[in-house]
Design an enzyme around this catalytic site. Structure first.
Site, mmCIF file in Angstrom:
data_model
loop_
_atom_site.group_PDB
_atom_site.id
_atom_site.type_symbol
_atom_site.label_atom_id
_atom_site.label_comp_id
_atom_site.label_asym_id
_atom_site.label_seq_id
_atom_site.Cartn_x
_atom_site.Cartn_y
_atom_site.Cartn_z
ATOM 1 N N SER A 96 5.826 20.313 -14.384
ATOM 2 C CA SER A 96 7.046 21.109 -14.460
ATOM 3 C C SER A 96 8.180 20.354 -13.805
ATOM 4 O O SER A 96 7.982 19.332 -13.146
ATOM 5 C CB SER A 96 6.857 22.461 -13.773
ATOM 6 O OG SER A 96 7.124 22.313 -12.391
ATOM 7 N N LYS A 97 9.372 20.889 -13.978
ATOM 8 C CA LYS A 97 10.589 20.249 -13.479
ATOM 9 C C LYS A 97 10.544 20.008 -11.972
ATOM 10 O O LYS A 97 11.157 19.064 -11.486
ATOM 11 C CB LYS A 97 11.786 21.151 -13.800
ATOM 12 C CG LYS A 97 12.581 20.604 -14.955
ATOM 13 C CD LYS A 97 13.952 21.200 -15.012
ATOM 14 C CE LYS A 97 14.729 20.434 -16.083
ATOM 15 N NZ LYS A 97 15.449 21.219 -16.986
ATOM 16 N N ARG A 98 9.820 20.878 -11.261
ATOM 17 C CA ARG A 98 9.823 20.764 -9.800
ATOM 18 C C ARG A 98 9.279 19.394 -9.371
ATOM 19 O O ARG A 98 9.592 18.884 -8.302
ATOM 20 C CB ARG A 98 9.047 21.953 -9.228
ATOM 21 C CG ARG A 98 7.807 21.625 -8.438
ATOM 22 C CD ARG A 98 6.839 22.742 -8.359
ATOM 23 N NE ARG A 98 5.781 22.428 -9.332
ATOM 24 C CZ ARG A 98 4.924 23.273 -9.808
ATOM 25 N NH1 ARG A 98 4.977 24.522 -9.475
ATOM 26 N NH2 ARG A 98 4.002 22.897 -10.688
ATOM 27 N N GLY B 274 9.841 16.571 -11.079
ATOM 28 C CA GLY B 274 10.699 15.478 -11.564
ATOM 29 C C GLY B 274 11.066 15.706 -13.018
ATOM 30 O O GLY B 274 10.853 16.796 -13.545
#
Ligand code: GLU
Length: 493
Positions: free
Chosen positions: A254-256, A258
């Protein structure tokens, strides 16, 4: 399968930018098509108007093109099985729903959301799984019309078969869902638009799709899809559900953690061929510990049997290492075209530079990991002279230390550089060398003050080439300004 008959598709919903998981699905389908001389279809599944994001289809298209995954049929290129936007196929879906109703394989239902919730609550209170209670006798068209005029939502539900269904998945092996786990799911919503299940299955069938490669998150839906195909008399394509992609901590990517979008990697200065190579290894391996592959090698070696069931790991360090190696090995022409693409998709100091300058900058910076390194190393060349910010530590160490030795050196160099002709890397190097000899000091004592004066820091590519590219006018302007700033006569940065 005879050559040329394989048909695969990538069917993204235009809900945002292309995620690396979607890119992997697209890539595996593309590889299979290219390997078998088959057809790769792009279909935009845009019937869920609440989730559609305006312009997302164009972004997906751009990202796929950047990755080099060109489709044979789909938006922009057309094809015999179109239209390729699902929203333009509503009548085809409706005809299929009508046929299922006429054949007694589907039926109308009129429940309000509150009524459905009450049924679910009851099931939960009784510790039962909720399954929609099929009415008997089934409502007629007239009943549906009456319900509609009474303002009730009229949906169509598919009559789940009373047989177990096994997905013969090419990756996961056989996966069976028993008849009592299948429910009468909705195939047409109250607004008359088909649901994902119906639209996806009808479109795959009408487009002659022979293989469906998609993420594992869809596997749970596949028994429903097979049930629909059987009810409609369509063959079931071969399914291959691709393993999940995790971050290095074993959580769903997920975006968390990167960047996860293809566009973000493009803007972060990765080469598309490297990203494609890296993505290919998310679940597939060519064997023999091979990792670095060209596109042609991937097409040749790809096979469904070498897709593993285990979750894939998204190792960002590996991607960076791949990019560093590929950038070092790339031809000047390849680097230049990729760099121009990078410049076009984000703000950099290189906008407006001609090809020869860009090519020279790239060669000067060889050894970089991704394009932002080139910016960090050589971007100062193209900033405004008065935008250079002098790093206080560099100034203290290189210019002020030893009783202003660096400043004195700059003052001595200035007139020599002013009269230097021609302004070439060789002539500049020769001049600096002669000063070293004259003053009996090492090159660092002469070059470092100049480096700080033109870049603000102690790092830059080779000094001769740097000043040649910067040009005489800017070199002199920066040295003069540096002297003024260090004397406190002008502000820094
Ligand atoms: N539109 C679906 C998605 O969101 C497609 C699923 C499939 O490939 O069947 O990805």
């Amino acid at each position: 399968m005879s050559e040329g008959t394989l048909r695969v598709r990538f069917a993204p919903s235009p809900t945002g930018s292309l995620h690396v998981g979607g890119a992997r699905t697209a890539l595996f389908n593309w590889l299979l098509a290219r390997q078998h001389g088959g057809t790769f279809i792009l279909r935009i599944e845009d019937t869920d108007t609440a989730r559609n994001v305006a312009g997302a289809d164009r972004k997906l298209i751009d990202d796929l093109r950047w990755l080099g995954l060109q489709w044979d049929e789909g938006p922009d290129v057309g094809g015999d099985a179109g239209p390729y936007y699902q929203s333009q196929r509503l009548d085809i879906h409706q005809q299929h729903v009508r046929k299922l109703l006429d054949e007694g394989k589907a039926y109308y239902a009129f429940d309000t959301p509150e009524e459905l919730q009450a049924m679910r609550d009851r099931a939960q209170a009784e510790k039962q799984d909720f399954r929609y209670p099929r009415p008997a006798p089934l409502p007629t068209d007239a009943d549906a019309a009456k319900a509609r005029s009474a303002g009730r939502p009229v949906v169509v539900r598919f009559m789940a078969p009373s047989e177990d269904i096994t997905v013969d998945d090419q990756v996961m092996g056989p996966v069976t869902v028993t008849a009592d786990q299948l429910d009468d799911f909705i195939i047409q919503k109250a607004d008359g638009i088909a649901t994902y299940h119906l639209a996806n299955v009808v479109d795959d069938s009408c487009m002659g799709v022979t293989h469906v490669l998609r993420g594992q998150e869809f596997l749970a839906q596949t028994p429903r899809h097979i049930a629909l195909q059987r009810a409609m008399g369509y063959p079931t394509p071969r399914y291959a559900h691709l393993p999940l992609i995790m971050d290095m901590a074993g959580r769903k990517l997920s975006k968390r953690d990167g960047d996860v979008e293809v566009l973000a990697f493009r803007q972060a200065g990765y080469l598309p061929e490297v990203l494609v190579n890296f993505i290919a290894l998310l679940g597939w391996s060519p064997g023999e510990d091979r990792e670095k592959l060209t596109r042609d090698e991937m097409v040749r070696l790809f096979s469904l049997d070498r897709i593993g069931r285990a979750n894939a790991k998204f190792d960002r360090n590996k991607l960076l290492a791949f990019n560093t190696d590929a950038a070092a090995a790339a031809t000047p022409e390849r680097l230049l075209s990729a760099f121009k693409d990078y410049i076009a998709c984000r703000e950099t100091p290189f906008a407006g530079c001609d090809d020869a300058t860009l090519a020279a900058v790239l060669e000067m910076c060889r050894g970089f990991r991704t394009f932002p390194d080139v910016d960090a190393k050589a971007g100062f060349l193209f900033r405004r002279d008065d935008a250079i910010e002098y790093d206080p530590a560099a100034v203290a160490k290189v210019l002020h230390k030893g009783d202003n030795a660096g400043v004195t050196m700059l003052e001595a160099l200035l007139p020599k550089l002013e009269s230097l002709e021609p302004w070439t890397a060789e002539a500049i190097e020769a001049l600096l060398k002669s000063v070293c000899e004259e003053q009996n000091v090492g090159l660092g004592k002469v070059a470092q003050p100049v480096r700080v004066a033109v870049s603000g820091t102690t790092v830059s590519p080779a000094i001769g080439e740097t000043l040649a590219l910067l040009k005489k006018e800017h070199t002199l302007a920066r040295i003069r300004r540096c002297l003024a700033v260090t004397a406190g006569k002008e502000p820094n940065g």
